[in-house]
Design an enzyme around this catalytic site. Structure first.
Site, PDB file in Angstrom:
ATOM      1  N   ARG A 160       0.877  -1.192   0.000  1.00 19.93           N
ATOM      2  CA  ARG A 160       0.000   0.000   0.000  1.00 19.93           C
ATOM      3  C   ARG A 160       0.902   1.227   0.000  1.00 19.93           C
ATOM      4  NH1 ARG A 160       2.607   1.754   4.028  1.00 19.93           N
ATOM      5  NH2 ARG A 160       1.128   3.436   4.339  1.00 19.93           N
ATOM      6  N   GLY A 161       0.281   2.395  -0.145  1.00 23.53           N
ATOM      7  CA  GLY A 161       1.064   3.624  -0.311  1.00 23.53           C
ATOM      8  C   GLY A 161       1.182   3.878  -1.808  1.00 23.53           C
ATOM      9  N   ALA A 162       0.713   5.046  -2.256  1.00 22.85           N
ATOM     10  CA  ALA A 162       0.604   5.295  -3.696  1.00 22.85           C
ATOM     11  C   ALA A 162       1.924   5.082  -4.443  1.00 22.85           C
ATOM     12  CB  ALA A 162       0.050   6.703  -3.934  1.00 22.85           C
ATOM     13  N   ARG A 182      -6.662  -1.421  -8.304  1.00 26.42           N
ATOM     14  CA  ARG A 182      -7.254  -0.401  -7.419  1.00 26.42           C
ATOM     15  C   ARG A 182      -7.473   0.827  -8.282  1.00 26.42           C
ATOM     16  NH1 ARG A 182      -4.287   0.473  -1.828  1.00 26.42           N
ATOM     17  NH2 ARG A 182      -6.194   1.618  -1.393  1.00 26.42           N
ATOM     18  N   GLN A 187      -1.538   2.544  10.912  1.00 26.52           N
ATOM     19  CA  GLN A 187      -0.300   2.510  10.117  1.00 26.52           C
ATOM     20  C   GLN A 187       0.913   2.930  10.949  1.00 26.52           C
ATOM     21  OE1 GLN A 187      -3.122   4.091   9.211  1.00 26.52           O
ATOM     22  NE2 GLN A 187      -3.559   3.845   7.041  1.00 26.52           N
ATOM     23  N   ASP A 236      -0.989  13.332   1.065  1.00 25.32           N
ATOM     24  CA  ASP A 236      -1.662  12.624  -0.021  1.00 25.32           C
ATOM     25  C   ASP A 236      -1.893  13.529  -1.214  1.00 25.32           C
ATOM     26  OD1 ASP A 236      -2.531  10.918   2.516  1.00 25.32           O
ATOM     27  OD2 ASP A 236      -2.651   9.688   0.706  1.00 25.32           O
ATOM     28  N   ASN A 286      -3.913  15.001   4.152  1.00 24.51           N
ATOM     29  CA  ASN A 286      -3.129  13.847   4.589  1.00 24.51           C
ATOM     30  C   ASN A 286      -4.015  13.013   5.508  1.00 24.51           C
ATOM     31  OD1 ASN A 286      -0.645  12.342   4.657  1.00 24.51           O
ATOM     32  ND2 ASN A 286      -0.298  13.090   6.731  1.00 24.51           N
ATOM     33  N   LYS A 287      -3.487  11.906   5.966  1.00 20.96           N
ATOM     34  CA  LYS A 287      -4.224  10.962   6.805  1.00 20.96           C
ATOM     35  C   LYS A 287      -4.994  11.680   7.911  1.00 20.96           C
ATOM     36  CE  LYS A 287      -4.212   7.437   6.272  1.00 20.96           C
ATOM     37  NZ  LYS A 287      -5.283   6.938   5.354  1.00 20.96           N
TER      38      LYS A 287
END
Lengths: 363, 363
Positions: free
Chosen positions: B56-58, B98, B205, B246, B256-257
């Site tokens: 995961r993580g772009a 995805r 995370q 993000d 962001n998160k």
């Protein structure tokens, strides 16, 4: 005391009640997935239940302790000397269940002193007095909460979205709750509310307990991860905040569950009023400011695990501060059973101690 | 490309690597309790691994996708027509794993366009080109992170306690990380650091991934529940904050998160510098401010359960916003591979796009 007074729990959500010589307690360890009420007939079982966190929340523990002493007295011999010796052992056993909880030792001492005063009237009279006193301690706590709820309700606008943190609810008190008492008071006053409950890591009292008890009472509740409160406030979705308190300094600084300070700081940034609801007994006037309140660090396992699931790598350090301190300047008002300190200061806090509270008026 | 270039992962922590015709990925679903590296020989397996969040993580997903296309090309027939038709299917399969991740479709398109340009030189040349390009995409991402780390290191004082939120680390990128790249850069520059990792509910995370990768690299890390960051700042225990992003708007607002905004608001209150580390590709100059960034709401189960443990009563509502927006005024600096926007503004952000970045200089 009439039967319906003994069963006040039927009208107000309580985590425990006295049922004709038995103590009945909701096992909070099993919430939110199972609602199990345990019946205790032995004071040692009650002591174990307190130690094992079947019941938690300082006022609730005090009620359970007082009932435990009454239970112990029933099983002791009728002869005065062995009865008295046995009662001292009962009190010691219960007081030792969680030695640091102030309400626990306070309730046990109150029972022991009552027994000492009543002994000249005989063992039967002592048994009765302890039973009535246990119920009185319980009802007094509920009365405090209901008074807090009624006073606090005036601060909550109709249609408000109310954010709360941790569980300062019925489950933490004799019943009705402090912060959630304000929510209940507002609902009883006919106001329509939506409650957002911070889940309250690490112990998840918000997700597990606040959500459960508001759902139980039919009050609209939405659980959010603690990290989401700021985003909701920045979108204008929170109208006010009500939390409880573990200890309040004379200047109005508030020690409460970790994360409370963060909520208060966000509230200040967004102009959202931040209220603290607590019985006057929470105010420790011997402490001048929050800086003097010691902050307990709790076991790592509460942070590293949720249920059986390990969420932190083996060997990685953690911190687990149980409380934080919110400075008085961030608190719009402290709501107690005898009045509201608004804004909190030494002057408004001291003024609370000039008033009387007649709990029997709330029965 | 020499063997040691193909195995850059041996020098920099990466969540994946290309191993002579195989893709090897760390199964992040099993962290932090188990470190399992899966080997993939088939592009469909790689697509499944992306969909199932093995990785995961772009930026990390982009690397995996590029490698997946190279893997697919190896298994296709040597005849140009069926090869090309097959390659289109491979690309579609991986791009669909995805569908919303920008880096995923970007990496697949880059591979497909390269293949189209190379087809005149024959299938063997295409296979080689795709393999080299996959490694280049991976190494380019690591180079970006290392440049961010080197630039950002200058902002971190020796001996600092650095707070981070979520995982903007090696595991979310080709390797090395963005926010954690700054931490690694500071450590490589000889600075002694302590890192506090917010656990980052609901998906954890920070607790699971940031703690794991910093422990892996021997960097001092302590996990805290998100609610504790405010208390640590109020006690002066945090010297600076570094997070990832993000999406960054042209004016410097940062999505962001969820929880990032809360950390930034607390930092402002306590005068703690709040830094954002992200590759320039994260900046979306088509978006004027954070208000225009849409915020995804994710499934309730992330909030209601941790592993198999249910923490919210059945039937109680939840909110699960995946991101929040931190206004530029709370951000001390945005650290990119081409320079630092300090303080962030349309002017300083635009200036970043006037510079070149030579990723091969970092190999």
């Amino acid at each position: 005391m009439s039967d319906d007074k003994r069963h006040l729990w039927k009208k107000v959500l309580s985590p425990l009640y006295w049922d004709d010589g038995k103590v009945v307690m909701l096992d909070q360890r099993l919430l939110p997935t199972r609602e199990v009420w345990n019946t205790y007939t032995d004071h040692a079982q009650v002591a174990d239940a307190i130690r094992e966190m079947v019941i938690r929340g300082a006022p609730a523990i005090g009620c359970a302790a007082a009932m435990g002493v009454a239970l112990g007295a029933r099983a002791l011999p009728g002869d005065p000397d062995p009865f008295w010796q046995g009662l001292l052992q009962v009190c010691a056993r219960i007081a030792g269940a969680r030695p640091t909880a102030v309400n626990l030792s306070w309730a046990v001492q109150r029972q022991q002193q009552l027994a000492e005063r009543t002994m000249p009237q005989g063992v039967l009279a002592v048994r009765r007095a302890l039973e009535d006193e246990a119920i009185a301690i319980w009802h007094e706590d509920i009365a405090c909460c209901r008074a807090i709820g009624k006073l606090g309700a005036e601060l909550i606008p109709d249609g408000a979205a109310v954010l709360t943190h941790c569980n300062a609810g019925a489950l933490a008190t004799g019943g009705y709750g402090t912060a959630l008492g304000v929510v209940r008071g507002a609902v009883e006053a006919g106001k329509r509310l939506r409650v957002y409950a911070d889940e309250t890591r690490p112990f998840l009292q918000g997700a597990r307990l606040t959500a459960w008890e508001l759902q139980h009472d039919g009050i609209d509740v939405t659980v959010i991860p603690d990290v989401m409160a700021g985003a909701l406030m920045s979108k204008g979705e929170i109208d006010c905040i009500v939390v409880g308190a573990d200890r309040i300094a004379r200047n109005g600084d508030v020690a409460n569950k970790i994360g409370t300070y963060t909520v208060a700081a966000l509230a200040a940034r967004h102009g959202v009023p931040f209220y603290v609801a607590a019985p006057r007994s929470t105010i420790d006037r011997a402490i001048a400011s929050g800086a003097a309140i010691p902050i307990e660090e709790r076991p790592a396992r509460e942070v590293t695990h949720v249920g059986a699931t390990q969420i932190v790598p083996e060997g990685v350090k953690t911190r687990n501060m149980a409380f934080d301190v919110t400075p008085a300047e961030l608190v719009a008002a402290i709501i107690t059973e005898v009045g509201i300190a608004r804004p909190p200061s030494e002057t408004t806090v001291d003024a609370l101690f000039e008033r009387d509270f007649d709990w029997r008026a709330w029965e």
